[in-house]
Design an enzyme around this catalytic site. Sequence first.
Site, PDB file in Angstrom:
ATOM      1  N   ASP A  47     -10.658   7.762  -9.015  1.00 19.94           N
ATOM      2  CA  ASP A  47     -10.125   8.824  -8.161  1.00 19.94           C
ATOM      3  C   ASP A  47     -10.616  10.215  -8.528  1.00 19.94           C
ATOM      4  O   ASP A  47      -9.831  11.165  -8.614  1.00 19.94           O
ATOM      5  CB  ASP A  47      -8.587   8.753  -8.117  1.00 19.94           C
ATOM      6  N   GLU A  89      -3.263  -1.260   2.646  1.00 20.81           N
ATOM      7  CA  GLU A  89      -4.396  -0.851   1.802  1.00 20.81           C
ATOM      8  C   GLU A  89      -4.634  -1.879   0.693  1.00 20.81           C
ATOM      9  O   GLU A  89      -3.777  -2.100  -0.156  1.00 20.81           O
ATOM     10  CB  GLU A  89      -4.103   0.526   1.178  1.00 20.81           C
ATOM     11  N   ASP A 139      -7.988  10.647  -1.197  1.00 20.37           N
ATOM     12  CA  ASP A 139      -7.155  10.078  -2.263  1.00 20.37           C
ATOM     13  C   ASP A 139      -7.844  10.259  -3.609  1.00 20.37           C
ATOM     14  O   ASP A 139      -8.585   9.393  -4.047  1.00 20.37           O
ATOM     15  CB  ASP A 139      -6.888   8.585  -1.981  1.00 20.37           C
ATOM     16  N   ASP A 145      -9.852   2.070   0.981  1.00 15.94           N
ATOM     17  CA  ASP A 145     -10.003   3.124  -0.026  1.00 15.94           C
ATOM     18  C   ASP A 145     -11.379   2.901  -0.648  1.00 15.94           C
ATOM     19  O   ASP A 145     -11.690   1.785  -1.099  1.00 15.94           O
ATOM     20  CB  ASP A 145      -8.872   2.987  -1.058  1.00 15.94           C
ATOM     21  N   LYS A 200      -6.914  -3.689  -2.581  1.00 16.37           N
ATOM     22  CA  LYS A 200      -7.510  -3.209  -3.829  1.00 16.37           C
ATOM     23  C   LYS A 200      -8.151  -4.382  -4.556  1.00 16.37           C
ATOM     24  O   LYS A 200      -7.804  -5.530  -4.299  1.00 16.37           O
ATOM     25  CB  LYS A 200      -6.414  -2.572  -4.683  1.00 16.37           C
ATOM     26  N   ASP A 213     -11.840   2.563 -10.212  1.00 18.66           N
ATOM     27  CA  ASP A 213     -11.125   3.332  -9.198  1.00 18.66           C
ATOM     28  C   ASP A 213     -10.563   4.596  -9.840  1.00 18.66           C
ATOM     29  O   ASP A 213      -9.360   4.779  -9.948  1.00 18.66           O
ATOM     30  CB  ASP A 213     -10.002   2.444  -8.642  1.00 18.66           C
ATOM     31  N   HIS A 253     -11.758   0.951  -3.922  1.00 20.44           N
ATOM     32  CA  HIS A 253     -11.051  -0.318  -4.092  1.00 20.44           C
ATOM     33  C   HIS A 253     -11.910  -1.554  -3.884  1.00 20.44           C
ATOM     34  O   HIS A 253     -11.406  -2.615  -3.528  1.00 20.44           O
ATOM     35  CB  HIS A 253      -9.846  -0.363  -3.156  1.00 20.44           C
ATOM     36  N   TRP A 267       0.609   0.502   0.208  1.00 20.57           N
ATOM     37  CA  TRP A 267      -0.195   0.030  -0.913  1.00 20.57           C
ATOM     38  C   TRP A 267       0.758  -0.397  -2.028  1.00 20.57           C
ATOM     39  O   TRP A 267       1.695   0.335  -2.349  1.00 20.57           O
ATOM     40  CB  TRP A 267      -1.140   1.114  -1.460  1.00 20.57           C
ATOM     41  N   HIS A 298      -9.074   5.969   2.814  1.00 11.88           N
ATOM     42  CA  HIS A 298      -8.800   6.842   1.684  1.00 11.88           C
ATOM     43  C   HIS A 298     -10.161   7.138   1.088  1.00 11.88           C
ATOM     44  O   HIS A 298     -10.764   6.273   0.451  1.00 11.88           O
ATOM     45  CB  HIS A 298      -7.938   6.138   0.621  1.00 11.88           C
TER      46      HIS A 298
HETATM   47  C1  RNT Z   1      -4.022   3.250  -5.576  1.00 16.01           C
HETATM   48  C2  RNT Z   1      -4.176   3.548  -4.132  1.00 16.01           C
HETATM   49  C3  RNT Z   1      -3.105   4.384  -3.521  1.00 16.01           C
HETATM   50  C4  RNT Z   1      -2.713   5.557  -4.404  1.00 16.01           C
HETATM   51  C5  RNT Z   1      -1.923   6.615  -3.702  1.00 16.01           C
HETATM   52  C6  RNT Z   1      -1.202   7.491  -4.658  1.00 16.01           C
HETATM   53  O1  RNT Z   1      -5.119   2.690  -6.130  1.00 16.01           O
HETATM   54  O2  RNT Z   1      -5.414   4.096  -3.876  1.00 16.01           O
HETATM   55  O3  RNT Z   1      -3.504   4.792  -2.266  1.00 16.01           O
HETATM   56  O4  RNT Z   1      -3.822   6.171  -4.953  1.00 16.01           O
HETATM   57  O5  RNT Z   1      -1.120   6.072  -2.755  1.00 16.01           O
HETATM   58 ZN    ZN Z   2      -5.801   4.863  -1.910  1.00 15.81          ZN
END
Ligand code: RNT
Ligand code: ZN
Length: 414
Positions: A292, A221, A322, A255, A223, A290, A258, A182, A282
């Site tokens: 998290d 990955e 994640d 993810d 986004k 995003d 994302h 990523w 993720h």
């Molecule tokens: C960032 C991505 C990535 C990170 C991690 C730390 O938006 O989701 O995967 O969160 O790798």
């Molecule tokens: Zn991620």
Amino acid sequence: MSTSYELARDKYAAVGVDTEQVMETLKGIAISVHCWQGDDVGGFENSGEALSGGIQATGNYPGKARTPDELMADMDKAFSLIPGKHRINLHASYAVIDGEAVDRDTLEPKHFAQWIAFAKERGLGIDFNPTYFSHPMVKDNLTLSSPDETVRAFWIRHGIACRRIAGAIAKELGSPVLNNVWIPDGYKDVPADRLGPRLRLKDSLEQIFAEKIDGVIDCVESKVFGIGVESFTVGSSEFYLAYAASHPGVYNLMDSGHYHPTEVISDKIPAQLAFFEKIALHVTRPVRWDSDHVVLLEDEIKEIAKEIVRNDALDKVLIGLDFFDASINRVAAWVVGTRNMQKGLLSALLQPWKDMRAMQDECRFTELMVLSEALKMYPMGAVWEEFCSRMGVPADDAWFDSVAAYERDVLSNR
Ligand code: RNT
Ligand code: ZN
């Protein structure tokens, strides 16, 4: 065996679901638990670099891990409260370099020896991620797509080094390692060229993936945007999906934070299962962006789990977590998020999919709706409690005391 479990077992049996088999399946599902919840994505480089790349860990809850030993102890504590055997997901920035002059582009497997020993002793798998953020060579939010060839070459070397590390870990553990790329690359404002950066990224990936390395599951990955790179993301969903589709052995990692706010990844899983041998995830909880947040047992988590379970894709979909919430006890964050992913899977495993698929194919939609709604009130909690008890971990209402004690005795002394 508790009476409430026996009642639940009979109730599920009446709709054709074997709860004993369900618990056996759940026991075998390994979730990749990300190390970075334990220290707010800090890593061990002590470079003084702030977290960059458009991601943010907000909050200042006391007790975050500052060293490999602390992080490993915290992960041990979390794993002791999570049923089953899982995996640990590492970032390159968690290398244990002990003052050696080594930068990201010269990292070697030996810098992860302590992690490998940790995983081996506990019978855990490892997954890996190159770290393309929080580093002075991230110039103007660019890494693998940078027009500055010195910057781009540095990060290509990092990508190559990380795949070799992942391969070495796979060999040591005798089990495959997912290596996930990523990058944060993008522009704050409207770009003048959207293709050039993508062609440079494509070229960088070709160089990184050129070497065949056994035991590595390569993933990319995508986004949609990050803080400071709101207008344009080089590694977009279409870019990486097309890259993976045209490069056998490279898989798409989704993810759940994302995508656009009303877009969900659950429906993308079966769409991609039609084409890919593997999909990586993720799982996170985006709140307005995003963000998290810790995974909760919400509808989308259950939908993701359904798509994995009812399509017999437990071997094809690699589930990773994640999230990084710095405003709550970090050990509890891992426990809550991982157990919730497992509960989502449990709720999917407890449904008679063969019958429900037949109802759909025979256009018995009323019956399908009635059954689906009835199942929502079935006693899943009793099966979960039985599962926890058989796996030797406390039930939902019984684990927090031990985390509170750990906070009092260990975390608050940091
Ligand atoms: C960032 C991505 C990535 C990170 C991690 C730390 O938006 O989701 O995967 O969160 O790798
Ligand atoms: Zn991620």
